[in-house]
Design a protein around this motif. Structure first.
Motif, PDB file in Angstrom:
ATOM      1  N   GLY A   9       0.870  -1.182   0.000  1.00  0.00           N
ATOM      2  CA  GLY A   9       0.000   0.000   0.000  1.00  0.00           C
ATOM      3  C   GLY A   9       0.902   1.226   0.000  1.00  0.00           C
ATOM      4  O   GLY A   9       2.120   1.111   0.169  1.00  0.00           O
ATOM      5  N   CYS A  10       0.318   2.409  -0.173  1.00  0.00           N
ATOM      6  CA  CYS A  10       1.138   3.635  -0.097  1.00  0.00           C
ATOM      7  C   CYS A  10       1.795   3.696   1.279  1.00  0.00           C
ATOM      8  O   CYS A  10       3.002   3.942   1.403  1.00  0.00           O
ATOM      9  CB  CYS A  10       0.266   4.870  -0.290  1.00  0.00           C
ATOM     10  SG  CYS A  10      -0.488   5.021  -1.900  1.00  0.00           S
ATOM     11  N   SER A  11       1.002   3.476   2.322  1.00  0.00           N
ATOM     12  CA  SER A  11       1.514   3.516   3.696  1.00  0.00           C
ATOM     13  C   SER A  11       2.586   2.454   3.922  1.00  0.00           C
ATOM     14  O   SER A  11       3.537   2.664   4.681  1.00  0.00           O
ATOM     15  CB  SER A  11       0.362   3.305   4.672  1.00  0.00           C
ATOM     16  OG  SER A  11      -0.532   2.327   4.167  1.00  0.00           O
ATOM     17  N   SER A  12       2.430   1.335   3.245  1.00  0.00           N
ATOM     18  CA  SER A  12       3.387   0.235   3.424  1.00  0.00           C
ATOM     19  C   SER A  12       4.735   0.523   2.769  1.00  0.00           C
ATOM     20  O   SER A  12       5.675  -0.259   2.900  1.00  0.00           O
ATOM     21  CB  SER A  12       2.799  -1.064   2.856  1.00  0.00           C
ATOM     22  OG  SER A  12       1.711  -1.478   3.655  1.00  0.00           O
ATOM     23  N   HIS A  39       9.593  -5.445   3.120  1.00  0.00           N
ATOM     24  CA  HIS A  39       8.367  -5.023   2.445  1.00  0.00           C
ATOM     25  C   HIS A  39       7.742  -6.331   1.983  1.00  0.00           C
ATOM     26  O   HIS A  39       8.207  -6.936   1.032  1.00  0.00           O
ATOM     27  CB  HIS A  39       8.763  -4.129   1.259  1.00  0.00           C
ATOM     28  CG  HIS A  39       7.626  -3.445   0.581  1.00  0.00           C
ATOM     29  ND1 HIS A  39       7.759  -2.944  -0.691  1.00  0.00           N
ATOM     30  CD2 HIS A  39       6.365  -3.162   0.980  1.00  0.00           C
ATOM     31  CE1 HIS A  39       6.610  -2.369  -1.049  1.00  0.00           C
ATOM     32  NE2 HIS A  39       5.753  -2.495  -0.056  1.00  0.00           N
ATOM     33  N   THR A  40       6.708  -6.803   2.704  1.00  0.00           N
ATOM     34  CA  THR A  40       6.268  -8.189   2.516  1.00  0.00           C
ATOM     35  C   THR A  40       5.065  -8.266   1.563  1.00  0.00           C
ATOM     36  O   THR A  40       5.002  -7.514   0.604  1.00  0.00           O
ATOM     37  CB  THR A  40       5.972  -8.841   3.875  1.00  0.00           C
ATOM     38  OG1 THR A  40       4.781  -8.276   4.432  1.00  0.00           O
ATOM     39  CG2 THR A  40       7.120  -8.650   4.869  1.00  0.00           C
ATOM     40  N   LEU A  41       4.129  -9.163   1.827  1.00  0.00           N
ATOM     41  CA  LEU A  41       2.945  -9.332   0.975  1.00  0.00           C
ATOM     42  C   LEU A  41       1.785  -8.520   1.533  1.00  0.00           C
ATOM     43  O   LEU A  41       1.741  -8.216   2.730  1.00  0.00           O
ATOM     44  CB  LEU A  41       2.540 -10.807   0.930  1.00  0.00           C
ATOM     45  CG  LEU A  41       3.569 -11.763   0.350  1.00  0.00           C
ATOM     46  CD1 LEU A  41       3.072 -13.191   0.477  1.00  0.00           C
ATOM     47  CD2 LEU A  41       3.855 -11.430  -1.101  1.00  0.00           C
ATOM     48  N   HIS A  42       0.825  -8.238   0.675  1.00  0.00           N
ATOM     49  CA  HIS A  42      -0.341  -7.459   1.089  1.00  0.00           C
ATOM     50  C   HIS A  42      -1.054  -8.152   2.255  1.00  0.00           C
ATOM     51  O   HIS A  42      -1.444  -9.322   2.148  1.00  0.00           O
ATOM     52  CB  HIS A  42      -1.275  -7.333  -0.113  1.00  0.00           C
ATOM     53  CG  HIS A  42      -2.368  -6.331   0.054  1.00  0.00           C
ATOM     54  ND1 HIS A  42      -2.268  -5.228   0.877  1.00  0.00           N
ATOM     55  CD2 HIS A  42      -3.598  -6.255  -0.514  1.00  0.00           C
ATOM     56  CE1 HIS A  42      -3.370  -4.528   0.818  1.00  0.00           C
ATOM     57  NE2 HIS A  42      -4.200  -5.127  -0.018  1.00  0.00           N
ATOM     58  N   GLY A  43      -1.163  -7.455   3.376  1.00  0.00           N
ATOM     59  CA  GLY A  43      -1.868  -7.992   4.544  1.00  0.00           C
ATOM     60  C   GLY A  43      -1.054  -8.919   5.418  1.00  0.00           C
ATOM     61  O   GLY A  43      -1.549  -9.420   6.420  1.00  0.00           O
ATOM     62  N   ARG A  44       0.191  -9.173   5.046  1.00  0.00           N
ATOM     63  CA  ARG A  44       0.962 -10.191   5.766  1.00  0.00           C
ATOM     64  C   ARG A  44       2.106  -9.617   6.600  1.00  0.00           C
ATOM     65  O   ARG A  44       2.986 -10.358   7.048  1.00  0.00           O
ATOM     66  CB  ARG A  44       1.531 -11.229   4.791  1.00  0.00           C
ATOM     67  CG  ARG A  44       0.482 -11.884   3.928  1.00  0.00           C
ATOM     68  CD  ARG A  44      -0.494 -12.734   4.754  1.00  0.00           C
ATOM     69  NE  ARG A  44      -1.510 -13.315   3.897  1.00  0.00           N
ATOM     70  CZ  ARG A  44      -2.795 -12.947   3.870  1.00  0.00           C
ATOM     71  NH1 ARG A  44      -3.230 -11.994   4.685  1.00  0.00           N
ATOM     72  NH2 ARG A  44      -3.648 -13.524   3.059  1.00  0.00           N
ATOM     73  N   ALA A  45       2.095  -8.311   6.820  1.00  0.00           N
ATOM     74  CA  ALA A  45       3.158  -7.728   7.642  1.00  0.00           C
ATOM     75  C   ALA A  45       3.133  -8.315   9.049  1.00  0.00           C
ATOM     76  O   ALA A  45       4.180  -8.578   9.650  1.00  0.00           O
ATOM     77  CB  ALA A  45       3.000  -6.213   7.705  1.00  0.00           C
TER      78      ALA A  45
END
Ligand SMILES: Cc1ncc(C[n+]2csc(CCOP(=O)(O)OP(=O)(O)O)c2C)c(N)n1
Length: 292
Positions: free
Chosen positions: A58-61, A73-79
């Motif tokens: 995401g932008c925030s990510s 910087h991992t996968l979407h939703g998997r931080a």
């Protein structure tokens, strides 16, 4: 996470800026949140070689790119799961997770409760702009029904979730809320979160001037009200009452809740000690321990 035991350094906020240029839109509230993080790191004296910044998508990510630190910087939703593993593998380091409302509460929604209830020793800063920014403006779990986004051109069909109630319900041991337009307050809340031992959650409202035309700076300024000075931050019921918002719908800004509880890494270390250390792992011994 608790940074108390870490080696301290004397660095200015700007010393935590990485060499990567910040790519967010002009006017985005994330610039204010990032500056609050730099300020908190500087005031805490965090040595960036002791810091792991972890995010989803995401932008925030993108935040870890802009911070001098180790990063994933991992996968979407998997931080969350990645950060949990990183923290357990290196409990001697500070772990900072950053991400958006979509990353944390849509695709990553199944992970948030478990970080909270396990009291994973890390800090999670959630940037809430009420929209998916990176993918150019879709309705998110914190969008208000009035928002007309690409996926909801007539407005949304459902009510936003209440992230603070969610975190309090699942057992987060530090819960705070800020607004990107008040970077000094955000820095204080992030600083407190990083000093806290356990799962610390800081929810920060942010305007997205590009894709969210209703949650503006003016809207948030009207929305937030300081947590009352006499609020007891150890009282879960009182924190929930504030999180539910007042009769006029104002959202609390400040520290709502903070308690001490053993962390996941501490509990696991106690189990390892009980079985005689890693070398002492013996399935029969573990079966014996499990017998009533
Ligand atoms: C598995 C997967 N599904 C969907 C996407 C597309 N995607 C990337 S970021 C994002 C939403 C980001 O929204 P949010 O977390 O609110 O962050 P923001 O960009 O607003 O900071 C989506 C749906 C993806 N990268 N991976």
């Amino acid at each position: 996470m608790s940074v108390a035991a870490l080696h301290k350094v004397d660095l200015k906020p700007k010393d935590y800026k990485s060499e990567v240029s910040v790519v967010w839109c002009p006017g985005c509230g994330y610039h204010g949140i990032l500056n609050s993080i730099y300020r908190a790191l500087s005031e805490l004296g965090v040595d960036y070689s002791n810091l792991m910044a972890i995010s989803g998508i995401g932008c925030s990510s993108r935040t870890p790119y802009f911070i001098k630190s180790y990063k994933m910087h991992t996968l979407h939703g998997r931080a969350g799961p990645v950060a949990t593993g990183a923290q357990l593998a290196r409990p001697d380091l500070a772990v900072l997770v950053t991400g958006g409302d979509g990353d944390g509460y849509s695709i990553g929604g199944g992970h948030m409760p478990h970080m909270a209830r396990k009291n994973v020793n890390l800090t999670y800063v959630l940037y809430d702009n009420g929209i998916y920014g990176l993918t150019k403006g879709q309705y998110s779990p914190t969008s208000r029904p009035e928002l007309k986004a690409y996926t909801t051109p007539y407005g949304g069909p459902d009510e936003p979730l209440n992230p603070l109630l969610y975190m309090l319900t699942y057992g987060a041991t530090y819960v705070a809320q800020g607004f990107a337009g008040k970077p000094q307050i955000c820095a204080e809340l992030i600083k407190g979160a990083m000093e806290h031992k356990g799962f610390s959650y800081v929810h920060i409202f942010s305007q997205c001037p590009t894709y969210n035309n209703i949650d503006t700076v003016e809207f948030y300024r009207e929305l937030v009200r300081d947590v009352p000075a006499d609020h007891d931050t150890s009282n879960l019921g009182a924190a929930m009452e504030l999180a539910r918002r007042d009769a006029e719908g104002h959202a609390p800004m400040g520290l709502l809740y903070k308690i001490d509880k053993p962390t996941l890494d501490e509990r696991l270390a106690a189990i390892v000690t009980k079985v005689g250390g890693h070398a002492g792992y013996d399935i029969n011994k573990i079966i014996d321990l499990a017998r009533p």
